[in-house]
Design a protein around this motif. Structure first.
Motif, PDB file in Angstrom:
ATOM      1  N   HIS A  63       0.837  -1.196   0.000  1.00  0.00           N
ATOM      2  CA  HIS A  63       0.000   0.000   0.000  1.00  0.00           C
ATOM      3  C   HIS A  63       0.875   1.250   0.000  1.00  0.00           C
ATOM      4  O   HIS A  63       1.899   1.296   0.685  1.00  0.00           O
ATOM      5  CB  HIS A  63      -0.901   0.035   1.235  1.00  0.00           C
ATOM      6  N   ILE A  65       0.596   5.801  -0.280  1.00  0.00           N
ATOM      7  CA  ILE A  65      -0.234   7.003  -0.263  1.00  0.00           C
ATOM      8  C   ILE A  65       0.563   8.158  -0.859  1.00  0.00           C
ATOM      9  O   ILE A  65       1.724   8.370  -0.498  1.00  0.00           O
ATOM     10  CB  ILE A  65      -0.677   7.367   1.166  1.00  0.00           C
ATOM     11  N   TYR A  67       0.034  12.329  -1.407  1.00  0.00           N
ATOM     12  CA  TYR A  67      -0.892  13.349  -0.960  1.00  0.00           C
ATOM     13  C   TYR A  67      -0.264  14.744  -1.019  1.00  0.00           C
ATOM     14  O   TYR A  67       0.955  14.919  -0.971  1.00  0.00           O
ATOM     15  CB  TYR A  67      -1.373  13.058   0.466  1.00  0.00           C
ATOM     16  N   GLN A  72      -5.547  13.426  -1.944  1.00  0.00           N
ATOM     17  CA  GLN A  72      -4.807  12.230  -1.539  1.00  0.00           C
ATOM     18  C   GLN A  72      -5.143  11.073  -2.466  1.00  0.00           C
ATOM     19  O   GLN A  72      -6.272  10.926  -2.926  1.00  0.00           O
ATOM     20  CB  GLN A  72      -5.157  11.854  -0.095  1.00  0.00           C
ATOM     21  N   GLU A  74      -4.596   6.843  -2.693  1.00  0.00           N
ATOM     22  CA  GLU A  74      -4.146   5.615  -2.031  1.00  0.00           C
ATOM     23  C   GLU A  74      -3.986   4.510  -3.066  1.00  0.00           C
ATOM     24  O   GLU A  74      -4.920   4.180  -3.794  1.00  0.00           O
ATOM     25  CB  GLU A  74      -5.133   5.160  -0.960  1.00  0.00           C
ATOM     26  N   ARG A  76      -3.658   0.702  -3.653  1.00  0.00           N
ATOM     27  CA  ARG A  76      -3.860  -0.613  -3.070  1.00  0.00           C
ATOM     28  C   ARG A  76      -3.297  -1.657  -4.025  1.00  0.00           C
ATOM     29  O   ARG A  76      -3.044  -1.352  -5.198  1.00  0.00           O
ATOM     30  CB  ARG A  76      -5.349  -0.860  -2.825  1.00  0.00           C
ATOM     31  N   ALA A  92       4.562  11.484  -0.103  1.00  0.00           N
ATOM     32  CA  ALA A  92       4.220  10.085  -0.354  1.00  0.00           C
ATOM     33  C   ALA A  92       4.807   9.201   0.742  1.00  0.00           C
ATOM     34  O   ALA A  92       5.905   9.452   1.228  1.00  0.00           O
ATOM     35  CB  ALA A  92       4.748   9.634  -1.716  1.00  0.00           C
ATOM     36  N   ARG A  94       5.014   4.854   2.057  1.00  0.00           N
ATOM     37  CA  ARG A  94       4.740   3.431   1.865  1.00  0.00           C
ATOM     38  C   ARG A  94       4.494   2.812   3.228  1.00  0.00           C
ATOM     39  O   ARG A  94       5.186   3.125   4.195  1.00  0.00           O
ATOM     40  CB  ARG A  94       5.922   2.741   1.176  1.00  0.00           C
ATOM     41  N   ARG A  95       3.503   1.917   3.319  1.00  0.00           N
ATOM     42  CA  ARG A  95       3.125   1.328   4.597  1.00  0.00           C
ATOM     43  C   ARG A  95       4.214   0.390   5.114  1.00  0.00           C
ATOM     44  O   ARG A  95       4.703  -0.476   4.384  1.00  0.00           O
ATOM     45  CB  ARG A  95       1.808   0.564   4.465  1.00  0.00           C
TER      46      ARG A  95
END
Length: 313
Positions: A63, A65, A67, A72, A74, A76, A92, A94-95
């Motif tokens: 995932h 993001i 923004y 924003q 996202e 997936r 930006a 990254r999870r």
């Protein structure tokens, strides 16, 4: 400017790899790049963005993001979208704790404007304004599911079967297709999401290894997903697609096959075999054993039982 040094510097803190597949942002006006890594901690993805460039991200795993102050985006697993830096900053992330794999197409403003000359009226209005240098705010496009066509082209590219100059030609065509897919109004409202590269096989194999090591205990999907670095729902879909069975069915088969092995050796009786592979209910174990092996565990072939049966007058 050396693109390799810029990109490698941006991704130096991740435990994976960045690789340029084809093109060159400063030499060709476009660049196709691959990132594969496990993100162990919070990571600033925006360090890899270039000024006066529009980037299309084909996001397979993990995932992300992107923004700004007012919008924003996202990413997936299984989606594709775009973003571009204007006069204001773009952020930006990254999870953390996930395995990530994505391919980016980076277009310079001048190169993309040249490729899309004559098609400006069909572009999304914000994209048209950015190309003409009339947009102050960063450009962020809504993500869409990766189309089967783009997925197929990317699979072919990542297979490694191309040689120069065919690789450059094919990658350039793929970069144009990615632009056509996200910079114009979509033709299809609902396209299935699906993985596109051999990397998803690595995720499933890692899950299998974990299951083989822990099948005698209670396994939580959340813990398994965390171990391989993807979301629980994505892992369930991916595992079923790759193996043809659910995770719970796979664990069931592991347990029953191990129980059958113990019974066949003759060192365990039915109760002992059931407890050894993680079943606390003998009746439920017998029911599942019959479903998998086609017979009850009490009559399953055992060398010692066969010897005893033959020696009985």
């Amino acid at each position: 400017m050396n693109l390799l040094k810029v990109e490698e510097g941006a991704w130096k803190d991740i435990s994976g790899r960045w690789r340029q597949l084809a093109g060159g942002f400063y030499s060709h006006g476009w660049s196709l790049e691959l990132v594969e890594s496990r993100i162990d901690g919070p990571f600033d993805w925006a360090k890899s963005f270039h000024h006066n460039s529009l980037e299309i991200c084909i996001n397979n795993l993990g995932h992300g993001i992107v923004y700004s102050d007012h919008s924003q985006l996202e990413f997936r697993p299984g989606t594709v979208g775009f973003y571009a830096i204007a006069n204001k900053k773009l952020n930006a992330q990254r999870r953390a704790g996930e395995y990530t794999q994505f391919v980016t197409v980076e277009w310079s403003r001048s190169a993309l404007a040249k490729e899309l000359k004559g098609m400006e009226e069909w572009l999304l209005p914000p994209v048209k304004a950015w190309l003409e240098g009339k947009r102050e705010e960063p450009l962020i496009g809504s993500p869409r599911p990766i189309s089967p066509s783009l997925k197929s082209r990317l699979e072919s590219l990542l297979s490694g079967s191309f040689s120069q100059p065919s690789l450059t030609l094919f990658a350039h065509a793929l970069s144009l297709e990615a632009a056509a897919e996200v910079l114009f109004e979509p033709n299809q409202a609902d396209i299935k999401m699906c993985p596109f590269s051999p990397a998803h096989k690595l995720i499933v194999e890692k899950a299998k290894e974990y299951l083989k090591e822990h099948f005698t205990s209670s396994i939580r999907l959340h813990d398994l997903a965390r171990h391989v670095g993807v979301s629980p729902s994505y892992l369930s879909r991916l595992f079923s697609k790759e193996t043809g069975m659910s995770i719970s069915d796979y664990v069931r088969n592991l347990r029953i096959e191990k129980a059958a092995e113990l019974l066949k050796r003759g060192d365990y009786n039915v109760t002992e075999a059931a407890f050894a592979v993680g079943y606390s209910s003998l009746s439920y174990f017998s029911k599942v054993f019959c479903q998998v092996m086609g017979c009850c565990p009490c009559v399953y072939p055992s060398p010692k039982r066969l010897v005893n049966k033959r020696s009985t007058p």
